[in-house]
Design an enzyme around this catalytic site. Structure first.
Site: not given
Ligand code: C58
Length: 527
Positions: A309, A311, A314
């Protein structure tokens, strides 16, 4: 699905973010390293001093549900070869765990017939070796989604057996371990959402440390076969632990309706958000990200994991600008060199042609996705973005996208260097056998590719190369790098009082899910 090439037009360069209600200034210096473990392993992937890897396994094997009937101990099984039910004599067939096998006498029956078995078990003696192999030896199938469907059962290798007895951390140090619960966290806001999960930014009240919390509704995973992907996700967290470019796990816990993965928080946002502001990246920047991602993928591949996955969403950026991959929910584990699998899955724009063709595939699909992602970084759009597609409804469908991925010759913008064009053509080769990273030379072909000539790979893996871009962070909870689409979303989880949904959940499936990273506990105790 978020898409940067359609969104960057609407996304303003800077967003006025409302203050988080109840936001408290944190006492932490946010520049402090955000590594998960308090010390550094000798090499990426090596355990930290004092780290007991067996704790990650804790619970995993306990999820293997056992059904006891007449002395038999049945376990759900997938059968790759012809198998017949000892009760009704009919063939056991279908997808998923079609049948039950007694772990002692090896009797095979349909799931539907197992309660009717009258013949007592011929072997009441439990051979511990056999039990262990049975408990761990099942191959896993991926979870289903609109872009993930199951193919024929796969003749897959068995995952390596886990360390001996499942020792609970509590048993080792009485009283020293406790589990977390929802009450320990303040839910700050929603930061992401997928078809199976919602991801929140949370604060551990006791330490005021911030984490990402992946919340999965049990109702979505209670399919017998689907339970495996939760287990896979936990295993991959184990594998990923201590690698600089993979997110680590803080803890796991559950409520009657949900599973929670508490993940180390990576503060610089994701590459999607970064791209929405940059339009296109200079080659030097794209090279750095592509190289760090290559190391992360190669690390997983060496350990038998296909990431599946990759992209822009991620790929997270840490406070210094190094990458970290998140979301192991699509991973496939237990894959050895040359092995293949056939589950149809991924995010449409990044799905490799061999998956679309319904072929068996292996690690090659991750290198294809890296090609798509690198193209996006360098060109500022997807290689499969058809300029006029937005106006023509027929060309705006997933099927049309798949046709383009399968058939269209990829055009590389003239503005790119010869080396960049060559690396993109290498990764985006529709034939996985000829694709860069997939041939005889495998990873070395990537390392030695002219595009990566300036990369010092060893230094890079040690995080000794200064990233080309440092995310601007005002503080630990700075929202400037977060996707704007989630800023207004309420954070609360619907309370667990809808008993009809919960009554349908077989809670025994999730027994032993709880987990606390002991090194983090000691880290927290220090603060
Ligand atoms: C970030 N694309 S697992 C937001 N989404 C996610 N962020 C993190 N882990 C995951 N520190 C996601 C998603 C997952 C599975 C379902 C779809 C979304 C994450 C892990 C650790 C931060 C984020 C964008 C983002 C990054 C950082 C802060 C806020 C938003």
């Amino acid at each position: 699905m978020r898409s940067f090439w359609t969104e960057f037009l609407t996304a303003a360069a800077s967003h006025p973010f409302p203050a988080i209600p109840g936001d408290i200034p944190t006492p932490y210096d946010f520049d402090r390293s955000e590594e998960l473990f308090p010390n550094v392993p000798a090499a990426p992937g090596m355990p930290c001093a004092g780290e007991d890897r067996s704790i990650y396994r804790r619970g995993a094997r306990r999820w293997r549900k056992l059904y006891r009937v007449n002395g038999h101990i049945f376990q759900a099984k997938r059968f790759n070869r012809r198998a017949f039910c000892a009760f009704c004599q009919d063939r056991i067939w279908g997808l998923g765990r079609q049948g039950f096998k007694c772990i002692q006498c090896k009797l095979l029956v349909h799931k539907k017939c197992h309660k009717l078995v009258q013949k007592p078990c011929s072997n009441e003696h439990v051979d511990p070796v056999e039990v262990k192999e049975d408990a761990n030896g099942e191959s896993t199938l991926g979870r289903a989604s609109s872009v993930r469907s199951r193919a024929e059962p796969e003749p897959l290798p068995e995952t390596p057996p886990a360390p001996p007895a499942p020792v609970r951390a509590e048993d080792l140090e009485p009283g020293s371990q406790r589990h977390y619960s929802l009450e320990d966290f303040e839910l700050i806001r929603v930061i992401g959402r997928g078809s199976y999960a919602k991801v929140l930014m949370v604060e551990l009240k006791r330490t005021k440390r911030v984490y990402a919390m992946k919340v999965i509704k049990k109702a979505l995973v209670t399919d017998d076969e689907d339970i495996d992907w939760v287990q896979t996700e936990k295993h991959v967290f184990e594998t990923a632990s201590n690698h600089p470019f993979l997110v680590g796990l803080h803890s796991c816990f559950q409520t009657p309706s949900r599973l929670f993965f508490v993940i180390e928080f990576v503060r610089g946002g994701d590459l999607m958000f970064h791209m929405q502001r940059q339009r296109r990246l200079p080659e030097e920047h794209a090279r750095f990200y592509a190289a760090e991602i290559s190391l992360a993928l190669h690390f997983l591949h060496e350990r038998g994991v296909i990431y599946r996955d990759l992209k822009l969403d991620n790929v997270l950026l840490d406070h210094e600008g190094h990458i970290k991959l998140t979301d192991y929910g699509m991973c496939k584990e237990g894959v050895r060199p040359g092995d293949t699998t056939s589950t149809f899955c991924g995010t449409p724009n990044y799905i490799a042609p061999e998956i679309l063709r319904g072929e068996e595939y292996g690690f090659s699909v991750d290198w294809w996705a890296l090609g798509v992602l690198t193209y996006e970084m360098l060109a500022g759009r997807s290689p499969f973005d058809i300029a006029q597609a937005a106006d023509n409804p027929d060309q705006n469908t997933e099927d049309y996208l798949f046709q383009v991925i399968l058939e269209k010759t990829i055009r590389i913008p003239r503005s790119l260097s010869v080396k960049a064009a060559s690396v993109l053509k290498g990764f985006l080769n529709k034939n996985p056998v000829e694709r860069l990273g997939c041939g005889e030379g495998a990873f070395l072909d990537i390392v030695n590719h002219p595009f990566f000539k300036s990369i010092e790979w060893e230094m890079l893996e040690q995080k000794q190369v200064v990233p080309p871009f440092k995310p601007r962070l005002e503080g630990e909870r700075d929202l400037a790098n977060f996707p704007p689409e989630f800023t207004d979303e309420p954070v609360h989880l619907t309370p667990d009082d809808d008993s009809t949904v919960i009554a349908d959940i077989d809670q025994s499936e999730f027994e032993g899910f709880e987990y606390v990273n002991p090194l983090l506990m000691s880290l927290e105790d220090c603060v």
